[in-house]
Motif scaffolding. Structure first.
Motif: not given
Length: 164
Positions: A105-108, A119-122, A129-131, A152-154
């Motif tokens: 599974d690509t996660i990053l 910097k990246g997208i995790y 749902e996938s974020y 969102y604050g988490y």
């Protein structure tokens, strides 16, 4: 596998929710005189293509350990190249008894190859749902990374330990 992924998602949510007061308290103490990172963001620069996997210390396999009431075990991720882009792939899940399950599974996606922190997208999953969440990847040492994000604050931080 589906139940395990749901379990991992639930674990992540529990860890995030349980850690928010602690993280916020520490951030307030250490950042009292600093401007919020959100206001300091610069536009993303174009990344330079990576030529070889041995050119960057991020490449290789990394283990993330979890030790909570909800889950005890580890996830094995591998940072590699895919069409000239640096990506992170989950390759295995290991429970506390050593039982493992393979994954792919690509996660990053690492967007800035030479920035510090990187910097990246995790990619996270929650309730099916996938974020895709912006993250920072900081090299703590040659054998340890700190991946952190605030969505969102988490906020959450994971420590990745190099295994190869």
């Amino acid at each position: 596998m589906h139940n395990f992924k749901l379990f991992m998602i639930s674990l992540g949510v529990i860890v995030v929710l349980a850690g928010i007061p602690h993280v916020l308290a520490e951030q307030v103490k250490s950042n009292q005189n600093e401007v919020s990172p959100v206001t300091q963001q610069k536009p993303l620069e174009q990344s330079q293509p990576v030529k070889k996997e041995n050119d960057n210390p991020l490449f290789g396999k990394w283990k993330v350990n979890y030790n909570s009431e909800a889950f005890k075990g580890a996830v094995i991720n591998e940072i590699t190249l895919d069409n000239g882009k640096m990506i992170g792939i989950t390759v295995a899940y290991i429970d506390e008894y050593g039982n493992s399950e393979k994954a792919n599974d690509t996660i990053l996606e690492i967007t800035l190859e030479k920035a510090h922190p990187y910097k990246g997208i995790y990619q996270l999953e929650y309730e099916g749902e996938s974020y895709k969440v912006p993250c920072k990847i900081q090299s703590v040492s040659e054998t340890q990374l700190r991946l952190s994000y605030d969505y969102y604050g988490y906020a959450d931080t994971e420590i990745w330990n190099k295994i190869r």
